[in-house]
Write an enzyme that holds these catalytic residues in place. Sequence first.
Site, PDB file in Angstrom:
ATOM      1  N   LEU A 101       0.816  -1.216   0.000  1.00  9.95           N
ATOM      2  CA  LEU A 101       0.000   0.000   0.000  1.00  9.95           C
ATOM      3  C   LEU A 101       0.849   1.264   0.000  1.00  9.95           C
ATOM      4  O   LEU A 101       0.408   2.309  -0.468  1.00  9.95           O
ATOM      5  CB  LEU A 101      -0.921   0.011   1.222  1.00  9.95           C
ATOM      6  N   GLY A 102       2.041   1.187   0.538  1.00 12.67           N
ATOM      7  CA  GLY A 102       2.904   2.356   0.591  1.00 12.67           C
ATOM      8  C   GLY A 102       4.152   2.055   1.394  1.00 12.67           C
ATOM      9  O   GLY A 102       4.216   1.072   2.137  1.00 12.67           O
ATOM     10  N   SER A 103       5.147   2.883   1.217  1.00 11.31           N
ATOM     11  CA  SER A 103       6.394   2.708   1.964  1.00 11.31           C
ATOM     12  C   SER A 103       6.992   4.071   2.249  1.00 11.31           C
ATOM     13  O   SER A 103       6.712   5.051   1.545  1.00 11.31           O
ATOM     14  CB  SER A 103       7.388   1.843   1.181  1.00 11.31           C
ATOM     15  N   GLY A 104       7.787   4.134   3.289  1.00 16.74           N
ATOM     16  CA  GLY A 104       8.407   5.392   3.678  1.00 16.74           C
ATOM     17  C   GLY A 104       9.692   5.143   4.421  1.00 16.74           C
ATOM     18  O   GLY A 104      10.253   4.037   4.386  1.00 16.74           O
ATOM     19  N   ALA A 105      10.163   6.181   5.125  1.00 14.99           N
ATOM     20  CA  ALA A 105      11.446   6.095   5.809  1.00 14.99           C
ATOM     21  C   ALA A 105      11.424   5.069   6.934  1.00 14.99           C
ATOM     22  O   ALA A 105      12.458   4.479   7.262  1.00 14.99           O
ATOM     23  CB  ALA A 105      11.823   7.465   6.360  1.00 14.99           C
ATOM     24  N   GLY A 107       9.339   2.253   7.153  1.00 19.50           N
ATOM     25  CA  GLY A 107       8.921   0.900   6.823  1.00 19.50           C
ATOM     26  C   GLY A 107       7.944   0.864   5.669  1.00 19.50           C
ATOM     27  O   GLY A 107       7.724   1.862   4.978  1.00 19.50           O
ATOM     28  N   SER A 108       7.337  -0.305   5.461  1.00 19.21           N
ATOM     29  CA  SER A 108       6.378  -0.491   4.371  1.00 19.21           C
ATOM     30  C   SER A 108       5.075  -1.059   4.921  1.00 19.21           C
ATOM     31  O   SER A 108       5.067  -1.751   5.946  1.00 19.21           O
ATOM     32  CB  SER A 108       6.949  -1.437   3.308  1.00 19.21           C
ATOM     33  N   VAL A 109       3.976  -0.757   4.239  1.00 16.74           N
ATOM     34  CA  VAL A 109       2.646  -1.174   4.694  1.00 16.74           C
ATOM     35  C   VAL A 109       1.982  -2.001   3.605  1.00 16.74           C
ATOM     36  O   VAL A 109       1.968  -1.614   2.434  1.00 16.74           O
ATOM     37  CB  VAL A 109       1.763   0.051   5.032  1.00 16.74           C
ATOM     38  N   ASP A 227       5.684  15.118  12.092  1.00 18.55           N
ATOM     39  CA  ASP A 227       5.722  14.766  10.669  1.00 18.55           C
ATOM     40  C   ASP A 227       4.321  14.886  10.080  1.00 18.55           C
ATOM     41  O   ASP A 227       3.826  13.977   9.410  1.00 18.55           O
ATOM     42  CB  ASP A 227       6.277  13.354  10.479  1.00 18.55           C
TER      43      ASP A 227
END
Length: 452
Positions: A101-105, A107-109, A227
């Site tokens: 579904l998405g990833s960022g600094a 982790g990933s979901v 954030d």
Amino acid sequence: NNYNYNSPEDSPFSSHELKRFLRPGAISKLKPTSPTSTSGSLKTIPRVKNLEPVIKPTKVHEEKLCNINEIGDHVTHTKSHSTVLELEDIKDKYGEIGKLLGSGANGSVHIITRQSDHIKFAIKQFRARQYKESNTHYFKRCNQEYLIGSSLKHCNIVDIIDFIMIKDESSNATSNYLYYEIMEFLPIDLFNVVMSNDMSRFEINCCFKQLLEAVTFLHEQGIAPRDLKLDNCCMTSDGILKLIDFGSSFVFQYPFEPQQIMATGVMGSDPYLSPELYSPDNKGFTQDEYNAAKVDIWSLAIIYCCMILRRFPWKCPRSSDLNFKTFLMPDNEPHDYSTSATTHEQLVEKRRHLREIGEDPSQIKFPDHLRQKIHPKDLHGPYKLFRLLPHGCRPIISQMMAISPQERPTMKQIMQDSWVQNIDNCTVDALTKKTLRAKGHHHTVVIDDIPS
């Protein structure tokens, strides 16, 4: 044992215990109560993040991230707020891990669907431990997001269900464990909704006030998210906005202690950052301490500007950015946003009355002394941005975007603003948990295909 909590009464962590866990050098003494069953209790669907954005968010400056307050190495990590499982145990309890579904600094979901009742959840796998990061610091950084989401219950904060540890036996492992968290699965990404250009002014205001209520609640607990951005806001199909991702949170005030703690370390994405996070010479990030709560206030104002304008005011708040440099300049002429807002409200009311009695409303003109007389290309100063916003919001948004953090209002003062108080927003009844829809608007739904 595996601990799931579906109400404030179920959660073993009070806000005091939560902040004690996040205190520098603190030893965790959280003790869970008996586990409770959650069978069939969660009825939400996950967030989606696949539409190509018109405004592409900038990458987080990972080298400057400081995800939690400084941590003492003597903090122990125990099973009091986590569960050690095998990967197969996750599959048995929540189902197969599915679509990204998405990833960022941090982790990933992914989406995950429980086979017993087909309820969807979101599962977040935290990124691997950094080379110089101790296992204790890594655990606490990951676990703090679970503690916030499971302890601080609010209708505008994502509900985090479970925190799971899996023994990492891979040859290149940087930590003893891999960490996951299970959370409610929200179907709507606010960023995609904003960029759809389908939101009405009333809908925008509703979402903004819901976000204000979430941040007000967190600040009352002494926690600053640090954030805040459109990407960290998701919604239910009933129009309830929820703030997600607390990996950058900072405790700026502890229970029963009047003084506030100043933060260090740069968090967030460039367009949302507050200008005091940059060094005076504008060649890099500041190493100075700053007020984390006032940084949130600035980010909230940027979010509202983005929702109205569907673009960022600038790429980053530095004098090297031409748009921000223009914002820093003095206005061509002084502007009284409060007087302008009051006058505009009276004008709109007079025009509404003329329409009701069948007369031409255009005969009511905005006073000449409040009219803009300078060509937009020649404008400079904050007014060049604020003139693009609705009149009613200009007094409080302009205060929230004061260059000096000391001049920005607190969340309590923002919620007392007349424009904010007059926003009729959707919410959830605290007792029945039913959605209470505000009148005068509907909520736009933008959802990618989700596998069943």
